[in-house]
Design a protein around this motif. Structure first.
Motif, PDB file in Angstrom:
ATOM      1  N   ILE A 131     -19.408  10.692 -67.660  1.00  0.00           N
ATOM      2  CA  ILE A 131     -19.018  11.373 -68.903  1.00  0.00           C
ATOM      3  C   ILE A 131     -17.926  12.406 -68.624  1.00  0.00           C
ATOM      4  N   PHE A 132     -16.872  12.346 -69.442  1.00  0.00           N
ATOM      5  CA  PHE A 132     -15.773  13.309 -69.345  1.00  0.00           C
ATOM      6  C   PHE A 132     -15.296  13.643 -70.751  1.00  0.00           C
ATOM      7  N   GLU A 133     -14.615  14.766 -70.864  1.00  0.00           N
ATOM      8  CA  GLU A 133     -14.079  15.198 -72.152  1.00  0.00           C
ATOM      9  C   GLU A 133     -12.654  14.704 -72.312  1.00  0.00           C
ATOM     10  N   PHE A 134     -12.292  14.434 -73.556  1.00  0.00           N
ATOM     11  CA  PHE A 134     -10.922  14.086 -73.908  1.00  0.00           C
ATOM     12  C   PHE A 134     -10.680  14.677 -75.295  1.00  0.00           C
ATOM     13  N   PRO A 135      -9.437  14.817 -75.731  1.00  0.00           N
ATOM     14  CA  PRO A 135      -9.203  15.378 -77.061  1.00  0.00           C
ATOM     15  C   PRO A 135      -9.936  14.559 -78.124  1.00  0.00           C
ATOM     16  N   GLY A 136     -10.860  15.186 -78.810  1.00  0.00           N
ATOM     17  CA  GLY A 136     -11.616  14.507 -79.856  1.00  0.00           C
ATOM     18  C   GLY A 136     -13.042  14.170 -79.488  1.00  0.00           C
ATOM     19  N   GLY A 137     -13.420  14.333 -78.210  1.00  0.00           N
ATOM     20  CA  GLY A 137     -14.798  14.012 -77.868  1.00  0.00           C
ATOM     21  C   GLY A 137     -15.057  13.886 -76.389  1.00  0.00           C
ATOM     22  N   ARG A 138     -16.094  13.107 -76.086  1.00  0.00           N
ATOM     23  CA  ARG A 138     -16.500  12.830 -74.706  1.00  0.00           C
ATOM     24  C   ARG A 138     -16.795  11.336 -74.612  1.00  0.00           C
ATOM     25  N   ARG A 139     -16.650  10.793 -73.407  1.00  0.00           N
ATOM     26  CA  ARG A 139     -16.948   9.379 -73.213  1.00  0.00           C
ATOM     27  C   ARG A 139     -17.245   9.093 -71.753  1.00  0.00           C
ATOM     28  N   PHE A 140     -17.744   7.882 -71.521  1.00  0.00           N
ATOM     29  CA  PHE A 140     -17.889   7.357 -70.172  1.00  0.00           C
ATOM     30  C   PHE A 140     -17.493   5.891 -70.190  1.00  0.00           C
TER      31      PHE A 140
ATOM     32  N   TYR B 184     -18.804   3.395 -80.198  1.00  0.00           N
ATOM     33  CA  TYR B 184     -19.218   4.740 -80.627  1.00  0.00           C
ATOM     34  C   TYR B 184     -20.722   4.926 -80.451  1.00  0.00           C
ATOM     35  N   SER B 185     -21.131   6.144 -80.116  1.00  0.00           N
ATOM     36  CA  SER B 185     -22.546   6.495 -79.990  1.00  0.00           C
ATOM     37  C   SER B 185     -22.801   7.867 -80.593  1.00  0.00           C
ATOM     38  N   ASN B 186     -23.912   7.998 -81.294  1.00  0.00           N
ATOM     39  CA  ASN B 186     -24.352   9.312 -81.770  1.00  0.00           C
ATOM     40  C   ASN B 186     -24.972  10.132 -80.651  1.00  0.00           C
ATOM     41  N   GLU B 187     -25.489   9.471 -79.632  1.00  0.00           N
ATOM     42  CA  GLU B 187     -26.200  10.107 -78.519  1.00  0.00           C
ATOM     43  C   GLU B 187     -25.647   9.584 -77.192  1.00  0.00           C
ATOM     44  N   LEU B 188     -24.606  10.230 -76.687  1.00  0.00           N
ATOM     45  CA  LEU B 188     -23.890   9.736 -75.518  1.00  0.00           C
ATOM     46  C   LEU B 188     -24.781   9.627 -74.279  1.00  0.00           C
ATOM     47  N   ALA B 189     -25.558  10.662 -73.977  1.00  0.00           N
ATOM     48  CA  ALA B 189     -26.413  10.637 -72.786  1.00  0.00           C
ATOM     49  C   ALA B 189     -27.471   9.536 -72.893  1.00  0.00           C
TER      50      ALA B 189
END
Length: 116
Positions: free
Chosen positions: A92-101, A70-75
């Motif tokens: 980085i892509f979106e998924f139900p509930g948030g974004r991730r890479f 988990y990250s508070n600051e994805l970029a």
């Protein structure tokens, strides 16, 4: 205190213990305790675990589970991964509930980082 029937430790293969410790310390601030030249325990990661010396690596393509951090600051986390020598395997892509890479550490192991 360990809780009955909960995951409380995780071990992962790495090709180079020192470069792994350097990477995860630089990117996430994890700390380590060495148990000989072929094993290092990581701390401050949300779960305790260890890296052991191996010629193997793990990726989703090989059917391995995905370890998601988990990250508070994805970029900012993405930048830290690349600055430390990681490779972005899925931007980085979106998924139900948030974004991730997804990224590969210097050993070629695949992880993901997500945020709301």
């Amino acid at each position: 205190m360990s809780l009955h029937h909960t995951i409380n430790y995780l071990e992962m293969p790495v090709r180079d213990i020192q470069s792994t410790k350097d990477f995860f310390s630089q990117v996430f601030g994890w700390e380590f305790v060495d148990y000989g030249p072929e094993y290092s325990c990581f701390l401050n990661a949300g779960i305790t675990g260890g890296f052991y010396l191996s010629t193997q690596d793990f990726t989703l393509a090989k059917g391995s589970p995905l370890l998601v951090i988990y990250s508070n600051e994805l970029a900012q986390s993405l930048q830290k991964v690349t600055d430390a020598g990681g490779t972005i395997s899925q931007p980085i892509f979106e998924f139900p509930g948030g974004r991730r890479f997804h990224f590969l550490d210097p050993n070629g192991n695949e992880y993901a980082i997500w945020s709301e």
